[in-house]
Every structure is written in structure tokens, then in C-alpha cells.
Scaffold this active site. Structure first.
Site, mmCIF file in Angstrom:
data_model
loop_
_atom_site.group_PDB
_atom_site.id
_atom_site.type_symbol
_atom_site.label_atom_id
_atom_site.label_comp_id
_atom_site.label_asym_id
_atom_site.label_seq_id
_atom_site.Cartn_x
_atom_site.Cartn_y
_atom_site.Cartn_z
ATOM 1 C CE LYS A 1 -4.205 -1.858 2.056
ATOM 2 N NZ LYS A 1 -5.210 -1.723 3.132
ATOM 3 C CG ASN B 1 -0.242 1.431 17.587
ATOM 4 O OD1 ASN B 1 -0.972 0.515 17.198
ATOM 5 N ND2 ASN B 1 0.984 1.598 17.114
#
Ligand code: NDP
Length: 285
Positions: free
Chosen positions: A73, A156
Site C-alpha cells: 500500500k 497503539n
């Protein structure tokens, strides 16, 4: 209707590795058939080092466009001629379109997610808790911020990756973003409106994997969404539903980003119910 004497189909597809478990081809081809489009979608397993050749090959063979998935990506960007606005902001591309003799990169992940989210809540003015800071999380965070989310807490494990996303949101959008480094069991703050799992936790085959999250901090009044398409009813969604939250599975995000890809490649606004039904048949839900 396609011309019966034109034997040249529109070619589209996906470049990723691994690719065998990616159901996108079945979903997109169901839409192509349903709308009578003379188009094909070819699922290709493309190694990291072969990506440039694959992109040039698709160009030479006249492809109309292609999706990119893990691990391409970001890497695909150097092989393209330009990016649309959200792909440039997100810094990743999952949909490439041949436009006026140029390969243009777009990102439909976040837009697909938002379309699904808007069926239950408008993110404008809302507070989000977002697990993850990878490609899917970046796309969801940027599109939610552009849609007017008031605040986004990024949760995260990796501090650097988390900080990068928080800085992007604070510097380039109007939303207020902060980072929670995820090293203990997380409790969703009371009053949070939207909770999103954008990590890979829960993805097949590790289907019983659980986020490091106190499920009792989820409750009524919250929308809890998961990006995991396989299986659609993740542990998180079951936990959230049992506590009265509204839940959204990853299938609709997958379907909606496919609808946007098809629109880019063919100009046809595909019927999402046909695509969702195909995935439900495959996943037996
Ligand atoms: P990335 O590899 O870019 O990011 C993965 C993220 O998951 C990172 O933030 C990573 O945290 C986190 N993570 C991984 N394992 C754990 C764990 N055990 N505990 C906590 N955090 C963890 O992947 P993507 O963002 O591209 O994809 C993520 C998921 O989104 C995939 O499962 C993919 O299938 C799904 N997806 C679904 C789509 C849909 O249409 N439904 C579209 C795109 C993706 P850290 O930074 O700390 O390592």
C-alpha cells in the site's frame, strides 16, 4: 449492455502477498456479473520485489486499475504518476485508477469505513477511540477527522507509529488527537462515542484473539466497529453487543471500499447488497 462482438474485457485486479485468502475477487466479480459489466478482476500474488514489474505490466496490458493490499500500500506510490487528496494525506494507496493516461492512487479504506459508520452515526462532533496506527487505522483516522470528528484517541503498542499518526491528525486536520501507548489493559473512557478496532487482532485463523481491553468499559450509547472482515463476528463485537453497544462489522467496510473502487474503474455505482451477500455466502454468516 456490453457489445457482444467486443472481446476485450476491462481488466482490474489486486496485487498483494499473501493473496489466496483475499475474498475481494469474489465480491467484485459478483458485482460485475450483477451489473452486466464486461470486466474481470484478477487476484494476483505479487512479491515485494516484483511490484514495479506488476504495475508496469498492468499498464502495458491496458488494465483499468487495481487494488493494492499488504505489503504494497505504501510501496506502490513510487510506481504511480499521482495521488488523490486523501491518499496523499493518508500516505497509502489501496486503489489505483488509470485516469487520462496516468496511474492515480486513491485510498478507499477510510471512505468505505465512513460509509458503513454513517449508517448508524455521523462522526461529526464525536469522540473516537481508535485501536491501531497501521494502514487501516491511518485511513480511518484521516477520513473521520475530515468528516469532522471532534477528537481521536489513538491506542497503539508501538509509540513511534502512534505518534506519527497523532502528529498527522493534529497538524493536517481540525481534530484533536492524542496517543495512549497500549501497554496495559485499556479501559474505554466513559462518554466515548465511537470505538474502532483497526488492528489485525481477531483476523482468521486466530479468531478468538482478544484486544487488551476491559470489555466492561464498553456499553450502550457507543458504536463499536471492527475492521476484521474474516470472521465478521469478532470477539470484540460479541463482547460489545453483549453490553448493549451498537456494532458494525468489517464486511460492510470491505464492501463499501469495493463499491468505490468499482465506481473509479467503471463509472458504475455497484449494488452493495449483492456484494455483501456474496461475502456472507462465503463466510457462512
Ligand atoms: P498494519 O500491519 O499496517 O497495522 C497493524 C496494526 O495492528 C498496528 O497498529 C499494530 O500495532 C496492530 N497490532 C497487530 N497485532 C496487535 C496485537 N496483538 N495487539 C495490539 N495491536 C496489534 O495492517 P493494516 O492496518 O493494513 O490492517 C489491519 C487490519 O485491517 C487487517 O486485519 C486487515 O485485514 C484489516 N483491513 C480491513 C479492511 C476492510 O475493508 N474490512 C481494509 C483494510 C484492512 P503496532 O504498531 O503496535 O505493531
Amino acid at each position: 449492455m456490453p457489445d457482444p462482438l467486443n472481446f476485450l474485457s476491462l481488466l482490474t485486479g489486486s496485487f498483494a502477498t499473501p493473496a489466496a485468502e483475499n475474498p475481494t475477487v469474489a465480491m467484485i466479480e459478483a458485482a460485475y456479473r450483477h451489473h452486466g459489466l464486461d470486466a474481470r478482476y484478477i487476484n494476483c500474488d505479487v512479491a515485494r520485489d516484483d511490484l514495479g514489474d506488476a504495475v508496469r505490466g498492468a499498464w502495458s496490458m491496458g488494465w483499468g486499475g487495481f487494488n493494492c493490499s499488504i505489503p504494497h500500500k505504501v510501496a506502490v506510490i513510487e510506481h504511480l504518476d499521482g495521488l488523490d487528496d486523501s491518499a496523499a494525506l493518508i500516505g497509502a494507496v489501496n486503489c489505483v485508477v488509470r485516469r487520462a493516461d496516468r496511474w492515480i492512487g486513491a485510498n478507499t479504506d477510510g471512505q468505505g469505513f465512513l460509509e458503513s459508520l454513517r449508517t448508524v452515526v455521523d462522526p461529526a462532533g464525536k469522540s473516537l477511540v481508535l485501536f491501531g496506527a497501521g494502514g487501516a487505522a491511518r485511513a480511518i483516522a484521516v477520513e473521520s477527522a475530515l468528516a469532522g470528528a471532534a477528537s481521536i484517541s489513538v491506542v497503539n503498542r508501538d509509540r513511534n507509529r502512534g505518534m506519527e499518526l497523532v502528529a498527522l491528525l493534529n497538524e493536517r486536520t481540525q481534530t484533536r488527537a492524542d496517543l495512549v501507548v497500549w501497554d496495559t489493559t485499556f479501559r474505554v473512557p466513559e462518554g466515548s462515542d465511537i470505538v474502532v478496532n483497526a488492528t489485525s487482532v481477531g483476523l482468521f485463523p486466530d479468531v478468538e484473539a482478544r484486544l487488551n481491553l476491559d470489555p466492561d468499559s464498553l456499553g450502550p450509547g457507543m458504536v463499536v466497529a471492527d475492521v476484521i472482515p474474516n470472521p465478521p463476528r469478532t470477539r470484540l463485537l460479541r463482547d460489545a453487543q453483549a453490553r448493549g453497544a451498537t456494532v458494525l462489522d468489517g464486511l460492510d467496510m470491505l464492501v463499501n471500499q469495493g463499491v468505490i473502487s468499482i465506481l473509479h474503474w467503471t463509472g458504475v455505482d455497484a449494488d452493495p447488497t449483492v456484494m455483501r451477500r456474496k461475502l456472507e455466502d462465503l463466510f457462512e454468516v
